[in-house]
Design an enzyme around this catalytic site. Structure first.
Site, PDB file in Angstrom:
ATOM      1  N   GLY A   1      21.092  27.148  -7.868  1.00 37.69           N
ATOM      2  CA  GLY A   1      21.537  28.308  -7.099  1.00 37.69           C
ATOM      3  C   GLY A   1      22.516  29.127  -7.644  1.00 37.69           C
ATOM      4  O   GLY A   1      22.804  30.292  -7.164  1.00 37.69           O
ATOM      5  N   ARG A   2      23.142  28.685  -8.675  1.00 42.86           N
ATOM      6  CA  ARG A   2      24.206  29.466  -9.473  1.00 42.86           C
ATOM      7  C   ARG A   2      23.855  29.286 -10.916  1.00 42.86           C
ATOM      8  O   ARG A   2      24.965  29.274 -11.656  1.00 42.86           O
ATOM      9  CB  ARG A   2      25.624  29.425  -9.106  1.00 42.86           C
ATOM     10  CG  ARG A   2      26.186  27.990  -9.327  1.00 42.86           C
ATOM     11  CD  ARG A   2      27.536  27.986  -8.969  1.00 42.86           C
ATOM     12  NE  ARG A   2      28.287  26.612  -9.111  1.00 42.86           N
ATOM     13  CZ  ARG A   2      29.461  26.587  -9.351  1.00 42.86           C
ATOM     14  NH1 ARG A   2      30.397  27.346  -9.314  1.00 42.86           N
ATOM     15  NH2 ARG A   2      30.021  25.295  -9.471  1.00 42.86           N
TER      16      ARG A   2
ATOM     17  N   LYS B   1      25.885  28.600 -16.161  1.00 39.47           N
ATOM     18  CA  LYS B   1      26.188  27.872 -15.046  1.00 39.47           C
ATOM     19  C   LYS B   1      27.247  29.034 -14.305  1.00 39.47           C
ATOM     20  O   LYS B   1      28.093  29.216 -15.177  1.00 39.47           O
ATOM     21  CB  LYS B   1      26.975  26.638 -15.156  1.00 39.47           C
ATOM     22  CG  LYS B   1      27.332  26.246 -13.777  1.00 39.47           C
ATOM     23  CD  LYS B   1      27.973  24.614 -13.941  1.00 39.47           C
ATOM     24  CE  LYS B   1      28.416  24.059 -12.661  1.00 39.47           C
ATOM     25  NZ  LYS B   1      28.976  22.645 -12.917  1.00 39.47           N
TER      26      LYS B   1
ATOM     27  N   ASP C   1      27.525  33.267  -3.792  1.00 39.14           N
ATOM     28  CA  ASP C   1      27.279  34.143  -4.295  1.00 39.14           C
ATOM     29  C   ASP C   1      26.753  34.108  -5.608  1.00 39.14           C
ATOM     30  O   ASP C   1      26.475  34.873  -6.313  1.00 39.14           O
ATOM     31  CB  ASP C   1      28.663  35.161  -4.627  1.00 39.14           C
ATOM     32  CG  ASP C   1      29.534  34.314  -5.086  1.00 39.14           C
ATOM     33  OD1 ASP C   1      29.429  33.274  -5.860  1.00 39.14           O
ATOM     34  OD2 ASP C   1      30.923  34.767  -4.967  1.00 39.14           O
ATOM     35  N   GLY C   2      26.535  32.695  -6.108  1.00 40.59           N
ATOM     36  CA  GLY C   2      25.814  32.152  -7.499  1.00 40.59           C
ATOM     37  C   GLY C   2      26.694  32.552  -8.592  1.00 40.59           C
ATOM     38  O   GLY C   2      26.338  32.303  -9.710  1.00 40.59           O
TER      39      GLY C   2
ATOM     40  N   ARG D   1      16.432  16.273 -13.417  1.00 32.28           N
ATOM     41  CA  ARG D   1      17.170  15.418 -12.567  1.00 32.28           C
ATOM     42  C   ARG D   1      16.300  14.367 -11.717  1.00 32.28           C
ATOM     43  O   ARG D   1      15.129  14.681 -11.673  1.00 32.28           O
ATOM     44  CB  ARG D   1      18.145  16.385 -11.761  1.00 32.28           C
ATOM     45  CG  ARG D   1      18.837  17.377 -12.386  1.00 32.28           C
ATOM     46  CD  ARG D   1      18.977  18.513 -11.612  1.00 32.28           C
ATOM     47  NE  ARG D   1      19.626  19.847 -12.431  1.00 32.28           N
ATOM     48  CZ  ARG D   1      20.777  20.022 -12.384  1.00 32.28           C
ATOM     49  NH1 ARG D   1      21.387  19.316 -11.724  1.00 32.28           N
ATOM     50  NH2 ARG D   1      21.108  20.942 -13.082  1.00 32.28           N
TER      51      ARG D   1
ATOM     52  N   ASP E   1      20.613  15.061  -7.104  1.00 31.57           N
ATOM     53  CA  ASP E   1      20.300  16.300  -7.978  1.00 31.57           C
ATOM     54  C   ASP E   1      21.412  16.406  -9.020  1.00 31.57           C
ATOM     55  O   ASP E   1      21.276  17.275 -10.087  1.00 31.57           O
ATOM     56  CB  ASP E   1      20.605  17.759  -6.945  1.00 31.57           C
ATOM     57  CG  ASP E   1      21.612  17.813  -6.008  1.00 31.57           C
ATOM     58  OD1 ASP E   1      21.954  16.994  -5.555  1.00 31.57           O
ATOM     59  OD2 ASP E   1      22.494  18.696  -6.634  1.00 31.57           O
ATOM     60  N   ASN E   2      22.645  15.548  -9.182  1.00 40.23           N
ATOM     61  CA  ASN E   2      23.211  15.774 -10.251  1.00 40.23           C
ATOM     62  C   ASN E   2      23.237  14.305 -11.164  1.00 40.23           C
ATOM     63  O   ASN E   2      24.139  13.862 -11.835  1.00 40.23           O
ATOM     64  CB  ASN E   2      24.917  15.873  -9.797  1.00 40.23           C
ATOM     65  CG  ASN E   2      25.083  16.904  -8.955  1.00 40.23           C
ATOM     66  OD1 ASN E   2      24.433  17.836  -9.313  1.00 40.23           O
ATOM     67  ND2 ASN E   2      26.058  16.926  -8.108  1.00 40.23           N
TER      68      ASN E   2
ATOM     69  N   ASP F   1      26.888  18.351 -14.377  1.00 39.71           N
ATOM     70  CA  ASP F   1      27.376  18.941 -12.903  1.00 39.71           C
ATOM     71  C   ASP F   1      28.784  17.967 -12.496  1.00 39.71           C
ATOM     72  O   ASP F   1      28.421  17.492 -11.359  1.00 39.71           O
ATOM     73  CB  ASP F   1      26.472  18.986 -11.945  1.00 39.71           C
ATOM     74  CG  ASP F   1      25.180  19.984 -12.246  1.00 39.71           C
ATOM     75  OD1 ASP F   1      25.733  21.211 -13.058  1.00 39.71           O
ATOM     76  OD2 ASP F   1      23.961  20.003 -11.819  1.00 39.71           O
TER      77      ASP F   1
END
Length: 448
Positions: free
Chosen positions: A76-77, A99, A111-112, A169, A236-237, A246
């Site tokens: 997402g970002r 990132k 807002d990413g 991941r 996801d991490n 992350d």
């Protein structure tokens, strides 16, 4: 000249990669550049700045976030610029991602973007982990974008250029498993291609599950040895490569405290220091579930059930090295368990206590450990191996605060201490001191 990247993952599993570019930045400036890493990879500041506008891809993945499954998260970002062959990189290849590079198709309510403080924190902590010998993604640079970002106040926008073996991941496997095409098999074969050749899908799935289980057990054992708290151990991490990734709201414990939590979003202590081994076992079980379309359930169950023993063995090896004893000795496990009990009762500064074993000052600094020290001394076969320096929380916060005001001196000194944290450096002497106040009220933020 711009770097030339391949897009091996996007080519191998196109259903999990969306071609994308970073948003345009009006005034990009490199705030800190990792010259050592850049030299290893053949990248300098000029080539990096000329590369960040290239098209890369945003990865799709799922994830259990604080125990709740989200079927589609994704970058997402973040943006994977691509992969590059390099003999100095793990398995001869590395990926670079950005990132905080702006919104992607997977951006939800945010807002990413990222802000300077958290990106500098990731740079600092990832390099500290690398210096300690812990497998981790690394930071190549932190770049300000010239865009102001609204958080609790207006803050300078920034990205971290992150280097990893790859960015796959557990959540990647979970996402692929929900599709009706051949994404799962393609992903598993791609992930395993870095390590070994396999024939069948079932063989590949079993081999990947074993490999991830073992590498993550060893990784968490190292986190526990050095007092590191990841902060957000969602699926996801958790990487398939066994590298730390992350870890935005991360920290090192000051006083020893199994319930230590630093992340502002971990209100119930799910990812506290002492729970990290069991949480990783839970995450490995989720990986096994996602691989069931390719492998027998009995095999998957057996691998999951092995995780606690693999972790225990890894932890004994790590702590045996730390205190200087042979972890295979019949008395080793009992001595190391007794140490954890003592530490939990007395709650000393953890880094100072562990280093006192190396310096031979344990009894003078911590009289309550006299009897235990006498017992372990009779079994010692090597000098205890513990760092002089870890990035203590009060030092990190001071360095970040100064950096936000364009003073990078404290940040640079922390980086210097972390390059070889096992050796004393005259200019870093004050960094050995415990925190002025070791109460467990320190809070970290991921910057989203």
């Amino acid at each position: 000249m711009p770097l030339t990247f391949a897009h091996s993952f996007a080519d191998a599993v196109p259903s999990l990669a969306v071609p994308w570019r970073a948003e345009q930045w009006p005034d990009p400036h490199i705030i800190v550049f990792n010259h050592e890493l850049g030299k290893e990879l053949g990248i300098d500041e000029t080539s990096l700045l000329s590369t960040i506008t290239q098209q890369g891809h945003a990865q799709a993945y799922s994830g259990h976030q604080f125990g709740q499954f989200n079927p589609l998260l994704g970058d997402g970002r973040a943006l994977v610029l691509g992969d590059c062959a390099q003999t100095n990189a793990p398995n001869g290849q590395f990926e670079i991602s950005l990132k905080g590079s702006g919104p992607t198709p997977f951006t939800r309510r945010g807002d990413g973007r990222a802000t300077l403080g958290p990106m500098l924190r990731e740079y600092l902590i990832s390099e500290a982990l690398h210096g300690l010998g812990v497998p981790t993604t690394r930071s190549l640079a932190v770049i300000t974008t010239g865009i102001d970002v609204q958080r609790e106040r207006i803050l300078p926008g920034a990205v971290v250029a992150r280097v990893a073996q790859n960015h796959l991941r557990v959540g990647s496997v979970q996402c692929a498993a929900m599709r009706d095409d051949d994404s799962l098999a393609a992903l598993v074969h791609y992930a395993l291609s870095f390590h070994e050749d396999v024939v069948s899908d079932a063989e590949a799935a079993g081999s990947l599950l074993r490999r991830v289980s073992r590498s993550q057990a060893k990784l968490v054992a190292q986190w526990m040895r050095f007092g590191f708290v990841h902060g957000v151990m969602n699926t996801d991490n958790v990487t398939l490569s066994g590298q730390t990734i992350d870890f935005g709201p991360c920290a090192f414990i000051d006083s020893f405290h199994p319930q230590a939590v630093f992340s502002s979003i971990d209100a119930h202590g799910r990812y506290s220091f002492g729970r990290q081994p069991s949480i990783m076992g839970w995450n490995i079980a989720r990986l096994a579930e996602a691989l069931l379309p390719l492998m027998p359930i009995d095999e998957a169950r057996a691998i999951v059930q092995e995780f606690p023993d693999i972790y225990r063995r890894s932890w004994l090896d790590e702590m045996g090295h730390a205190v200087g004893i042979n972890s295979d000795d019949d008395h080793a496990a009992g001595l190391l368990d007794d140490l954890m009990t003592l530490l939990d009762v007395h709650r000393p500064d953890y880094a100072q206590f562990m280093r006192s074993l190396t310096d031979g000052t344990t009894v003078s600094l911590f009289p309550w450990a006299q009897q235990w020290d006498a017992r372990v001394s009779s079994l010692r076969v090597a000098t205890p191996h513990n760092p002089v320096y870890v990035p203590r929380n009060y030092l990190v916060e001071n360095a970040l605060e100064l950096a936000m005001n364009s003073d990078m001196s404290a940040f640079s000194l922390l980086l210097e201490a972390g390059k070889n944290p096992y050796l004393r450096k005259k200019q870093c002497k004050k960094m050995e001191n415990p925190a002025p106040d070791t109460r467990q009220d320190y809070v970290t933020y991921c910057g989203t």
